[in-house]
Design an enzyme around this catalytic site. Structure first.
Site, PDB file in Angstrom:
ATOM      1  N   ARG A   1      24.852 -12.363 -19.160  1.00 55.93           N
ATOM      2  CA  ARG A   1      23.846 -11.470 -19.770  1.00 55.93           C
ATOM      3  C   ARG A   1      22.542 -11.508 -18.967  1.00 55.93           C
ATOM      4  NH1 ARG A   1      20.812 -13.749 -23.467  1.00 55.93           N
ATOM      5  NH2 ARG A   1      22.515 -14.612 -24.682  1.00 55.93           N
TER       6      ARG A   1
ATOM      7  N   TYR B   1      13.452  14.615 -24.521  1.00 54.77           N
ATOM      8  CA  TYR B   1      14.747  14.424 -25.175  1.00 54.77           C
ATOM      9  C   TYR B   1      14.530  14.014 -26.638  1.00 54.77           C
ATOM     10  CZ  TYR B   1      19.015  11.978 -26.508  1.00 54.77           C
ATOM     11  OH  TYR B   1      20.122  11.528 -27.193  1.00 54.77           O
TER      12      TYR B   1
ATOM     13  N   LYS C   1      24.059  10.507 -17.057  1.00 57.19           N
ATOM     14  CA  LYS C   1      24.001  11.903 -16.613  1.00 57.19           C
ATOM     15  C   LYS C   1      24.362  12.019 -15.121  1.00 57.19           C
ATOM     16  CE  LYS C   1      22.839  12.482 -20.883  1.00 57.19           C
ATOM     17  NZ  LYS C   1      22.021  11.436 -21.371  1.00 57.19           N
TER      18      LYS C   1
ATOM     19  N   ASP D   1      10.563  10.020 -16.851  1.00 62.22           N
ATOM     20  CA  ASP D   1      11.994  10.105 -17.140  1.00 62.22           C
ATOM     21  C   ASP D   1      12.575  11.067 -16.108  1.00 62.22           C
ATOM     22  OD1 ASP D   1      14.547  10.729 -18.077  1.00 62.22           O
ATOM     23  OD2 ASP D   1      13.998  10.382 -20.160  1.00 62.22           O
TER      24      ASP D   1
HETATM   25  C1  LIG Z   1      16.068  13.121 -20.523  1.00 64.69           C
HETATM   26  C2  LIG Z   1      16.855  12.066 -21.242  1.00 64.69           C
HETATM   27  N1  LIG Z   1      16.378  10.818 -21.310  1.00 64.69           N
HETATM   28  C3  LIG Z   1      17.040   9.842 -21.953  1.00 64.69           C
HETATM   29  C4  LIG Z   1      18.236  10.074 -22.587  1.00 64.69           C
HETATM   30  C5  LIG Z   1      18.948   8.972 -23.322  1.00 64.69           C
HETATM   31  O1  LIG Z   1      19.993   8.477 -22.556  1.00 64.69           O
HETATM   32  P1  LIG Z   1      21.364   7.849 -23.156  1.00 64.69           P
HETATM   33  O2  LIG Z   1      22.073   8.955 -23.872  1.00 64.69           O
HETATM   34  O3  LIG Z   1      22.067   7.335 -21.955  1.00 64.69           O
HETATM   35  O4  LIG Z   1      20.956   6.751 -24.081  1.00 64.69           O
HETATM   36  C6  LIG Z   1      18.779  11.375 -22.535  1.00 64.69           C
HETATM   37  C7  LIG Z   1      20.057  11.665 -23.193  1.00 64.69           C
HETATM   38  O5  LIG Z   1      20.488  12.779 -23.269  1.00 64.69           O
HETATM   39  C8  LIG Z   1      18.067  12.386 -21.842  1.00 64.69           C
HETATM   40  O6  LIG Z   1      18.522  13.647 -21.771  1.00 64.69           O
END
Ligand SMILES: Cc1ncc(COP(=O)(O)O)c(C=O)c1O
Length: 380
Positions: free
Chosen positions: A48, A100, A195, A170
């Protein structure tokens, strides 16, 4: 030492051939614990805390984001949660308004001791009014989910740094192939590696990459271990493998994205398209800070929810599904799906209506994708 360019880095950073066997691809180290020579004398202790498969991935992520150090997590949300914890509690955040839905949910409904000012960076922001002595960071999601807003990272970082605030980007929608926020002045980069980094819709993961190791490195490593939201060695391996094709995949996403946006822009059933390559408001800044416009876009259909459902049910190549950035084309309805956790009033004020659809354009033959959209639009 040879200075590597991006497409070389995605393939060669993080590992060479295996010292013991010569294997060109690294072994997956599944061991949860490691032998110590004497108490406290070890290379790895407990999986971990640190393990060889995650080490490889983290070195690779740091390299492709032009950062000093990277940390891999079990999801993008686990990475974002760690950023929140990094700055303590009872503080204030300045956040771009279109993010998001899960990020807003975490900020507003889970981290209840953090207060957030959501800002439309398209307007003239009066920073003196929004920064206060409890403000800890600026959160910028660009391109944003789902409205593809573009924030000028360099300019935002310069202003934020004037207030001694770090900027956290992000970078999920762009991927480091198209945009490297740390090179533009951002301090931390967060990604959902579920993604484009993963690229095949078969991994859930997240990452934080930092520019200043001294300032943040130790604390993030502490949280990563103490909270334990880490990816498995197998997922680390899978992601390392996926990133090797990031450049070629992104080139095709960019190419297909531009062609699809061009087709949709002039279609009579589309009233608005949000795509950095066609949006006159964002195109020049997007061209400056991104090397491609990507495969993400959203469109407003000239119909109601019933018409939207008819369109969706007639698609043959696009799959109606959440997530994005995979090789296959996906489509989703933000108001009902990815952004349902945002209050309707906020959704309406942002423009996340029942007629808005978000497309993740895959890397299939572009003629087939266009044909699919064309025939489904004719059914409305
Ligand atoms: C721009 C963005 N940031 C963060 C996340 C969160 O990621 P995760 O689904 O891997 O937890 C997403 C998920 O769709 C996203 O589109």
């Amino acid at each position: 030492m040879v200075k590597k360019k991006f497409s070389t880095k995605v393939i060669h950073s993080g590992h060479g051939s295996d010292n013991e066997t010569g294997a060109v691809m690294p072994p997956i180290h599944l061991s949860s614990t490691f032998k110590q020579n004497k108490p406290g004398d070890f290379q790895y202790e407990y999986a971990r805390t640190k393990n060889p498969s995650r080490d490889i991935l983290e070195k690779l992520l740091a390299s492709i984001e032009s950062g000093k150090q990277a940390f891999a997590f079990s999801s993008g949300m686990a990475a974002i949660n760690t950023v929140c914890d990094l700055f303590g509690e009872n503080y204030h955040v300045i956040c771009s308004d279109d993010v998001y839905g899960g990020t807003r949910r975490l900020f507003d409904k889970v981290k209840t001791n953090i207060d957030v000012t959501y800002v439309d960076f398209d307007t003239n922001v009066n920073w003196d009014d929004i920064v206060n002595d409890r403000t800890k960071f600026v959160w910028a999601e660009t391109p944003s989910n789902p409205l593809m807003k573009i924030i000028d990272i360099k300019n935002t970082a310069e202003i934020a740094h004037g207030f001694k605030l770090p900027v956290i980007c992000d970078n999920t929608f762009a991927s480091p192939y198209n945009q490297r926020p740390l090179e533009l002045g951002a301090d931390l980069v967060v990604s959902s590696s579920t993604k484009y980094l993963g690229g095949h819709s078969d991994i859930v993961g997240g990452s934080i990459v930092i520019k200043d190791q001294d300032l943040y490195g130790e604390k993030i490593a502490y949280l990563q271990n103490a909270v334990g939201a880490i990816p498995s060695p197998f997922d680390c391996y899978l992601l390392t493998r996926s990133i090797k094709t990031l450049s070629v995949r992104m080139q095709k996403h960019n190419e297909n994205g531009e062609k699809i946006a061009g087709f949709l822009e002039s279609h009579p059933k589309i009233t608005k398209i949000h795509y950095p390559g066609t949006d006159q408001k964002y195109k020049s800044i997007a061209s400056k800070q991104m090397s491609g416009f990507g495969g993400m876009m959203s469109v407003v259909l000239d119909t109601n929810l019933e018409g939207v459902n008819t369109f969706l049910s007639n698609l043959k190549i696009f799959t109606l599904a959440e997530s994005l950035g995979g090789v296959e084309s996906l489509i989703e309805h933000p108001a009902i799906m990815t952004h349902a956790s945002i209050d309707k009033k906020i959704r309406d004020s942002l423009g996340i209506s029942d007629s808005l659809l978000r497309l993740s354009v895959g890397i299939e033959d572009v003629e087939d994708i266009i044909e699919d959209l064309k025939q489904a639009l004719e059914t409305i």
